[in-house]
Scaffold this active site. Structure first.
Site, PDB file in Angstrom:
ATOM      1  N   ASP A   1     -38.885  24.007 -45.789  1.00  0.00           N
ATOM      2  CA  ASP A   1     -38.292  25.299 -46.133  1.00  0.00           C
ATOM      3  C   ASP A   1     -37.481  25.096 -47.413  1.00  0.00           C
ATOM      4  O   ASP A   1     -36.316  24.693 -47.387  1.00  0.00           O
ATOM      5  CB  ASP A   1     -37.396  25.775 -44.982  1.00  0.00           C
ATOM      6  CG  ASP A   1     -36.818  27.160 -45.231  1.00  0.00           C
ATOM      7  OD1 ASP A   1     -36.809  27.612 -46.398  1.00  0.00           O
ATOM      8  OD2 ASP A   1     -36.347  27.789 -44.264  1.00  0.00           O
TER       9      ASP A   1
ATOM     10  N   ARG B   1     -34.043  26.924 -47.914  1.00  0.00           N
ATOM     11  CA  ARG B   1     -32.966  26.262 -47.171  1.00  0.00           C
ATOM     12  C   ARG B   1     -32.541  24.952 -47.805  1.00  0.00           C
ATOM     13  O   ARG B   1     -31.386  24.751 -48.186  1.00  0.00           O
ATOM     14  CB  ARG B   1     -33.422  26.021 -45.738  1.00  0.00           C
ATOM     15  CG  ARG B   1     -32.613  24.980 -44.968  1.00  0.00           C
ATOM     16  CD  ARG B   1     -33.447  24.424 -43.820  1.00  0.00           C
ATOM     17  NE  ARG B   1     -32.740  23.460 -43.003  1.00  0.00           N
ATOM     18  CZ  ARG B   1     -32.818  22.146 -43.159  1.00  0.00           C
ATOM     19  NH1 ARG B   1     -33.540  21.620 -44.142  1.00  0.00           N
ATOM     20  NH2 ARG B   1     -32.159  21.338 -42.343  1.00  0.00           N
TER      21      ARG B   1
ATOM     22  N   ASP C   1     -25.483  13.211 -34.709  1.00  0.00           N
ATOM     23  CA  ASP C   1     -26.547  13.995 -34.062  1.00  0.00           C
ATOM     24  C   ASP C   1     -26.777  13.428 -32.673  1.00  0.00           C
ATOM     25  O   ASP C   1     -26.766  12.205 -32.486  1.00  0.00           O
ATOM     26  CB  ASP C   1     -27.843  13.958 -34.866  1.00  0.00           C
ATOM     27  CG  ASP C   1     -28.732  15.169 -34.582  1.00  0.00           C
ATOM     28  OD1 ASP C   1     -29.063  15.896 -35.531  1.00  0.00           O
ATOM     29  OD2 ASP C   1     -29.072  15.378 -33.404  1.00  0.00           O
TER      30      ASP C   1
ATOM     31  N   ILE D   1     -20.785  16.075 -31.029  1.00  0.00           N
ATOM     32  CA  ILE D   1     -19.516  16.020 -31.749  1.00  0.00           C
ATOM     33  C   ILE D   1     -18.351  16.282 -30.795  1.00  0.00           C
ATOM     34  O   ILE D   1     -17.238  15.787 -31.003  1.00  0.00           O
ATOM     35  CB  ILE D   1     -19.507  17.042 -32.920  1.00  0.00           C
ATOM     36  CG1 ILE D   1     -18.310  16.793 -33.843  1.00  0.00           C
ATOM     37  CG2 ILE D   1     -19.519  18.465 -32.396  1.00  0.00           C
ATOM     38  CD1 ILE D   1     -18.361  15.511 -34.604  1.00  0.00           C
ATOM     39  N   GLU D   2     -18.620  17.022 -29.697  1.00  0.00           N
ATOM     40  CA  GLU D   2     -17.569  17.296 -28.721  1.00  0.00           C
ATOM     41  C   GLU D   2     -17.213  16.072 -27.886  1.00  0.00           C
ATOM     42  O   GLU D   2     -16.139  16.038 -27.279  1.00  0.00           O
ATOM     43  CB  GLU D   2     -18.006  18.425 -27.774  1.00  0.00           C
ATOM     44  CG  GLU D   2     -18.146  19.787 -28.419  1.00  0.00           C
ATOM     45  CD  GLU D   2     -19.519  20.031 -29.040  1.00  0.00           C
ATOM     46  OE1 GLU D   2     -19.765  21.147 -29.514  1.00  0.00           O
ATOM     47  OE2 GLU D   2     -20.352  19.083 -29.045  1.00  0.00           O
TER      48      GLU D   2
ATOM     49  N   GLU E   1     -26.084  22.343 -41.294  1.00  0.00           N
ATOM     50  CA  GLU E   1     -27.072  23.423 -41.312  1.00  0.00           C
ATOM     51  C   GLU E   1     -27.165  23.888 -39.864  1.00  0.00           C
ATOM     52  O   GLU E   1     -28.007  23.424 -39.106  1.00  0.00           O
ATOM     53  CB  GLU E   1     -28.407  22.916 -41.854  1.00  0.00           C
ATOM     54  CG  GLU E   1     -29.361  24.058 -42.232  1.00  0.00           C
ATOM     55  CD  GLU E   1     -30.165  24.554 -41.046  1.00  0.00           C
ATOM     56  OE1 GLU E   1     -29.602  25.350 -40.244  1.00  0.00           O
ATOM     57  OE2 GLU E   1     -31.321  24.167 -40.919  1.00  0.00           O
TER      58      GLU E   1
ATOM     59  N   GLU F   1     -28.341  29.811 -30.791  1.00  0.00           N
ATOM     60  CA  GLU F   1     -28.144  28.387 -30.508  1.00  0.00           C
ATOM     61  C   GLU F   1     -26.667  27.990 -30.494  1.00  0.00           C
ATOM     62  O   GLU F   1     -26.319  26.914 -30.026  1.00  0.00           O
ATOM     63  CB  GLU F   1     -28.905  27.460 -31.473  1.00  0.00           C
ATOM     64  CG  GLU F   1     -30.413  27.537 -31.301  1.00  0.00           C
ATOM     65  CD  GLU F   1     -31.162  26.554 -32.199  1.00  0.00           C
ATOM     66  OE1 GLU F   1     -30.565  26.074 -33.187  1.00  0.00           O
ATOM     67  OE2 GLU F   1     -32.325  26.275 -31.898  1.00  0.00           O
TER      68      GLU F   1
ATOM     69  N   HIS G   1     -37.794  29.646 -42.712  1.00  0.00           N
ATOM     70  CA  HIS G   1     -38.229  29.362 -41.339  1.00  0.00           C
ATOM     71  C   HIS G   1     -37.434  30.181 -40.329  1.00  0.00           C
ATOM     72  O   HIS G   1     -37.817  30.262 -39.156  1.00  0.00           O
ATOM     73  CB  HIS G   1     -38.106  27.867 -41.033  1.00  0.00           C
ATOM     74  CG  HIS G   1     -36.711  27.393 -40.744  1.00  0.00           C
ATOM     75  ND1 HIS G   1     -35.777  27.171 -41.738  1.00  0.00           N
ATOM     76  CD2 HIS G   1     -36.093  27.103 -39.572  1.00  0.00           C
ATOM     77  CE1 HIS G   1     -34.646  26.757 -41.178  1.00  0.00           C
ATOM     78  NE2 HIS G   1     -34.813  26.713 -39.872  1.00  0.00           N
TER      79      HIS G   1
END
Length: 532
Positions: A237, A240, A286, A314-315, A330, A339, A480
């Site tokens: 994309d 993006r 991630d 990350i939490e 992103e 999401e 996308h």
């Protein structure tokens, strides 16, 4: 409030010898059990009497002492009031804390008992052996060996089986208690994290439903990003990816010597853009399995000295730095907020972003426009009126509420677009990601309005000498994300020049906080759509 769970769970720790089915081995087994009991009893422990200062060498000796010296049989008290583990613990702590006389335990009413308060769950004596004793063992036929130490005599095979079954039951209860304790630990972790976030009064003041998801509950979401196809689609994309690249390459002063956090790094493309733009250190996070490919990609491009990759939500993780200067991500989904990944970015912002730092992209908005496409409406909605000669019109009630993600033909737009929500990622509160907004669409064609389309625009603005933006609208190069189309079950007649007024409400689905529920109030109709 987390539930109290059994603090000792001692029964599961007792090792069971292998039992034999043969009669010839019964005597040997009995001797082995008797030996184990004698070894346990021979271990000296200091047990302070409940009613005096005398210290005894074991729990059985203490109970015998209470019966002989203080005329109170604790086993009878347990049986009389049918005390469970909690009731037994409370009774012991009540006696120790109030220093009541033994006579207080006789003639007690069935209810309420004087130790009903939850305060008596707190031990009075540290490592009190009486609290480490199972009341069922004290009252059971097998457990009577704690009170009477027999030096001779053989246990029956039935008694051995009963002891094995009792131990198995205690192990089961201990496993259940452990599961409850793990759940309580998760709740306490969320509570502690909430206290940290609430201290930041100028930013989002509470945890979102996404942060409250356990890792196993969120597995499907992260698993979807473990497939390579979705990353290939995003990288290809150009709108993006090149927008992020241009923002970073054209504004190197923003990144020079800065510490950058990349939330949801995927293949690591944004992290590498940041490193090439002069960042001193980049931390890429991630939870999906793609992180392992990202590690190889970073090494292949000789950037491992600048980019640190961490697998996890990350939490749930702790960063190797106290603060970061920039957060890039992103995070956008269909209709921008699908999401709910922005929740995670805001969590990172509130915990790790320096006061002078910034989240990028920093601005975004959501727009709506009216659509007039009778042919597509007939193909999607009218289709169910006659399916190979059968009436399936009832399907419309199921089909219409599903928002459609597709590339819309710009020629079917019949109104000017209007912005219904603007989000400043450096200031927005979590609660503001659920909102209601009135809107007014200025109609450009006289026709039937068959749908409302939604899309979003993204801006890299704060501190940038060369500002960058991109749109996901139907009038520009497709992305996308495509567009989100909300089909109307019954088209609305509109005239050129008129204003089609309505109200939109966007909220998370309580059953699945990563999905969205979008409700339109339009000409006395209330229409709710799901994005999931």
């Amino acid at each position: 409030m987390a539930e109290y769970t059994d603090p000792h769970g001692d029964g599961a720790a007792e090792e069971m010898p292998e039992l034999s089915d043969g009669d010839d081995d019964i005597d040997d087994d009995e001797e082995q059990w008797q030996c184990m009991d004698e070894e346990e009893d021979s271990q000296q422990v200091n047990v302070t009497c409940l009613f005096c200062d005398r210290s005894l060498s074991s729990v059985p000796a203490t109970l015998q002492h209470c019966t002989a010296e203080h005329q109170v049989n604790l086993v009878d008290v347990i049986r009389q009031h049918n005390l469970d583990d909690y009731g037994y613990i409370k009774m012991i702590n009540f006696i120790r804390s109030t220093k009541c006389n033994a006579s207080c335990l006789t003639g007690l009413p069935d209810a309420p008992l004087p130790w009903e308060s939850e305060d008596f769950l707190k031990p009075v004596l540290q490592d009190d052996p009486l609290l480490q004793t199972d009341p069922e063992e004290l009252c059971g036929g097998v457990g009577s060996s704690l009170l009477t130490c027999q030096s001779s005599g053989a246990q029956s095979h039935d008694a051995l089986l009963q002891k094995a079954q009792a131990a198995e039951e205690r192990a089961r209860r201990s496993e259940e208690a452990l599961a409850r304790a793990m759940d309580d630990l998760h709740k306490l972790k969320l509570l502690a994290r909430g206290l940290v976030l609430n201290a930041e009064t100028s930013k989002s003041g509470k945890l979102g439903t996404v942060a409250e998801l356990r890792e196993d509950e969120d597995e499907a979401y992260f698993s979807s990003y473990g497939h390579y196809g979705i990353h290939e689609e995003m990288l290809k994309d150009k709108v993006r990816t090149e927008s992020y690249r241009d923002f970073m390459y054209r504004n190197p002063e923003v990144f020079r010597d800065k510490v950058v956090l990349d939330v949801g790094c995927g293949t690591g493309i944004l992290s590498m853009f940041a490193a090439r733009s002069g960042a001193k250190k980049v931390i890429a996070v991630d939870q999906s399995e793609i992180i392992y490919q990202a590690m190889d990609i970073v090494r292949s491009n000789q950037l491992e000295d600048k980019i640190t990759l961490i697998k996890g939500r990350i939490e749930d993780i702790n960063l190797p730095v106290e603060k970061v200067d920039i957060i890039i991500s992103e995070w956008m989904g269909y209709f921008l907020l699908f999401e709910s990944m922005l929740d995670s970015v805001l969590h990172a912002r509130d915990l790790y972003l320096a006061d002078t730092g910034s989240v990028y992209p920093d601005l975004c908005n959501i727009s709506l426009a009216a659509v007039g496409d009778t042919q597509k409406h007939q193909g999607r909605i009218g289709f169910w009126d006659d399916v190979y000669g059968f009436n399936m019109a009832c399907m419309k009630k199921a089909v219409v509420p599903e928002a459609v993600v597709e590339v819309l033909n710009a020629d079917t737009l019949i109104s000017e677009p209007t912005v219904i929500q603007t989000i400043d990622c450096n200031r927005v509160c979590l609660s503001e990601l659920e909102f209601a907004s009135d809107f007014c669409l200025k109609i450009t064609n006289t026709t039937d309005c068959t749908a409302i389309v939604g899309y979003f625009d993204i801006f890299f603005d704060k501190g940038c000498s060369n500002k960058v933006m991109f749109s996901t609208g139907p009038q520009v190069t497709k992305t996308h994300w495509k567009q989100t189309v909300f089909l109307l079950e019954r088209p609305v007649s509109v005239q050129a020049g008129e204003e089609l007024q309505g109200k939109i409400t966007v909220r998370k689905n309580k059953k699945d906080p990563r999905s969205l529920l979008v409700t339109f109030d339009l000409r006395d109709r209330k229409l709710t759509y799901s994005l999931q």
